[in-house]
Design a protein around this motif. Sequence first.
Motif, mmCIF file in Angstrom:
data_model
loop_
_atom_site.group_PDB
_atom_site.id
_atom_site.type_symbol
_atom_site.label_atom_id
_atom_site.label_comp_id
_atom_site.label_asym_id
_atom_site.label_seq_id
_atom_site.Cartn_x
_atom_site.Cartn_y
_atom_site.Cartn_z
ATOM 1 N N GLY A 196 -52.236 -16.611 -32.054
ATOM 2 C CA GLY A 196 -51.975 -16.048 -30.734
ATOM 3 C C GLY A 196 -51.339 -17.006 -29.756
ATOM 4 O O GLY A 196 -51.025 -16.630 -28.628
ATOM 5 N N SER A 197 -51.153 -18.259 -30.169
ATOM 6 C CA SER A 197 -50.517 -19.240 -29.285
ATOM 7 C C SER A 197 -48.993 -19.142 -29.395
ATOM 8 O O SER A 197 -48.457 -18.409 -30.229
ATOM 9 C CB SER A 197 -50.971 -20.655 -29.656
ATOM 10 N N LEU A 199 -43.938 -27.648 -40.172
ATOM 11 C CA LEU A 199 -44.830 -27.348 -39.048
ATOM 12 C C LEU A 199 -44.556 -25.959 -38.480
ATOM 13 O O LEU A 199 -45.487 -25.191 -38.212
ATOM 14 C CB LEU A 199 -44.665 -28.406 -37.961
ATOM 15 N N ALA A 200 -43.282 -25.646 -38.285
ATOM 16 C CA ALA A 200 -42.925 -24.327 -37.753
ATOM 17 C C ALA A 200 -43.358 -23.218 -38.711
ATOM 18 O O ALA A 200 -43.870 -22.172 -38.287
ATOM 19 C CB ALA A 200 -41.427 -24.270 -37.484
ATOM 20 N N THR A 201 -43.183 -23.452 -39.998
ATOM 21 C CA THR A 201 -43.576 -22.465 -41.013
ATOM 22 C C THR A 201 -45.082 -22.245 -40.998
ATOM 23 O O THR A 201 -45.572 -21.106 -41.055
ATOM 24 C CB THR A 201 -43.122 -22.939 -42.398
ATOM 25 N N GLU A 202 -45.853 -23.336 -40.924
ATOM 26 C CA GLU A 202 -47.312 -23.225 -40.932
ATOM 27 C C GLU A 202 -47.826 -22.581 -39.650
ATOM 28 O O GLU A 202 -48.811 -21.817 -39.676
ATOM 29 C CB GLU A 202 -47.934 -24.604 -41.134
ATOM 30 N N LEU A 203 -47.186 -22.862 -38.532
ATOM 31 C CA LEU A 203 -47.559 -22.205 -37.281
ATOM 32 C C LEU A 203 -47.385 -20.693 -37.391
ATOM 33 O O LEU A 203 -48.265 -19.925 -36.972
ATOM 34 C CB LEU A 203 -46.717 -22.751 -36.133
ATOM 35 N N ARG A 234 -47.423 -18.952 -40.114
ATOM 36 C CA ARG A 234 -48.413 -18.453 -41.072
ATOM 37 C C ARG A 234 -49.779 -18.275 -40.420
ATOM 38 O O ARG A 234 -50.536 -17.366 -40.774
ATOM 39 C CB ARG A 234 -48.516 -19.425 -42.256
ATOM 40 N N ARG A 235 -50.067 -19.130 -39.422
ATOM 41 C CA ARG A 235 -51.367 -19.052 -38.744
ATOM 42 C C ARG A 235 -51.367 -18.115 -37.543
ATOM 43 O O ARG A 235 -52.360 -18.027 -36.825
ATOM 44 C CB ARG A 235 -51.799 -20.454 -38.300
ATOM 45 N N GLY A 236 -50.274 -17.413 -37.329
ATOM 46 C CA GLY A 236 -50.264 -16.379 -36.304
ATOM 47 C C GLY A 236 -49.740 -16.784 -34.957
ATOM 48 O O GLY A 236 -49.999 -16.106 -33.951
ATOM 49 N N ALA A 237 -48.982 -17.875 -34.901
ATOM 50 C CA ALA A 237 -48.384 -18.307 -33.637
ATOM 51 C C ALA A 237 -46.978 -17.741 -33.489
ATOM 52 O O ALA A 237 -46.284 -17.483 -34.474
ATOM 53 C CB ALA A 237 -48.332 -19.833 -33.566
ATOM 54 N N LYS A 238 -46.561 -17.586 -32.254
ATOM 55 C CA LYS A 238 -45.152 -17.376 -31.950
ATOM 56 C C LYS A 238 -44.494 -18.749 -31.945
ATOM 57 O O LYS A 238 -45.065 -19.712 -31.432
ATOM 58 C CB LYS A 238 -44.978 -16.715 -30.581
ATOM 59 N N VAL A 239 -43.293 -18.860 -32.534
ATOM 60 C CA VAL A 239 -42.685 -20.178 -32.700
ATOM 61 C C VAL A 239 -41.257 -20.195 -32.179
ATOM 62 O O VAL A 239 -40.430 -19.351 -32.546
ATOM 63 C CB VAL A 239 -42.692 -20.599 -34.187
ATOM 64 N N ARG A 283 -50.336 -28.748 -42.616
ATOM 65 C CA ARG A 283 -51.685 -28.161 -42.615
ATOM 66 C C ARG A 283 -52.698 -29.130 -42.020
ATOM 67 O O ARG A 283 -53.558 -28.737 -41.216
ATOM 68 C CB ARG A 283 -52.096 -27.765 -44.044
ATOM 69 N N LEU A 284 -52.606 -30.407 -42.404
ATOM 70 C CA LEU A 284 -53.493 -31.424 -41.848
ATOM 71 C C LEU A 284 -53.327 -31.529 -40.335
ATOM 72 O O LEU A 284 -54.315 -31.614 -39.590
ATOM 73 C CB LEU A 284 -53.185 -32.774 -42.505
ATOM 74 N N ALA A 285 -52.074 -31.503 -39.873
ATOM 75 C CA ALA A 285 -51.787 -31.626 -38.441
ATOM 76 C C ALA A 285 -52.392 -30.475 -37.654
ATOM 77 O O ALA A 285 -53.043 -30.688 -36.616
ATOM 78 C CB ALA A 285 -50.281 -31.675 -38.220
ATOM 79 N N LEU A 286 -52.208 -29.256 -38.124
ATOM 80 C CA LEU A 286 -52.692 -28.106 -37.370
ATOM 81 C C LEU A 286 -54.205 -27.949 -37.477
ATOM 82 O O LEU A 286 -54.845 -27.482 -36.527
ATOM 83 C CB LEU A 286 -51.969 -26.844 -37.824
#
Length: 240
Positions: free
Chosen positions: A5-6, A21-25, A27-32, A203-206
């Motif tokens: 939702g971020s 990072l953009a791809t993982e964001l 995948r986790r439901g963020a707008k990028v 993944r580690l970063a997020l």
Amino acid sequence: MEIAGSTALVTGSNRGLGLALATELLRRGAKVYATARRPELVDLPGAEVLSLDITDQASVDAAAAAAGDVDILINNAAFTDGGNLVTGDLDRIRAVMDSNYYGALTMIRAFAPVLARNGGGAILNVLSAAAWNTVDGNTSYAAAKSAEWGLTNGVRVELAGQNTLVSALVPGLIATKTLRDFATAQGLPLPEHLLIEPAALARLALDGLEAGDVEILDPMSAEAKKTLAGPSLAFDLASL
């Protein structure tokens, strides 16, 4: 910091860790907002692509105006090949400092008010374990990352009052074309068992950002930080 939702903006999203990072964001439901100096090179379905040169104030201002809903800023873009400090080309050394230090600072200054309006959010600066020692062949990059580490620590104090989490991602050896090209140019073998893939690092970063960590380390960078308690050491690829 909740990712789902971020709204996140990632600099240097056209390849390597920025793309991961953009791809993982996503995948986790963020707008990028996926940004790059050459936006036509960004191939990431689902992301909003923006043109951005972090060393150009007008470009940064335009991105801040276009992405007014951002609550996560990831400073990943950087020029990495400046060579050694004493013998390298001074223009390239300045370019390394300009992108890693002043580029990150310019982005933070532009987006801090955006983050404040949106509740505080988070900033993630991508550093390097080289910030805590150095690397022969590219000491200018290590020095620039050391400066960016100091910048990150200072900004964390300054933005605490607006509830902005400021984190440092400090990777060791990332399995990217940039690193492989550097090792080839220096005639150095890479210790494949120590390389971390961009997707795993993302993944580690997020995970760290969601946990509220102020420094996010992989095993190699955790060992590198321990060296700060002793004499200055060089980051020697040949010995790994």
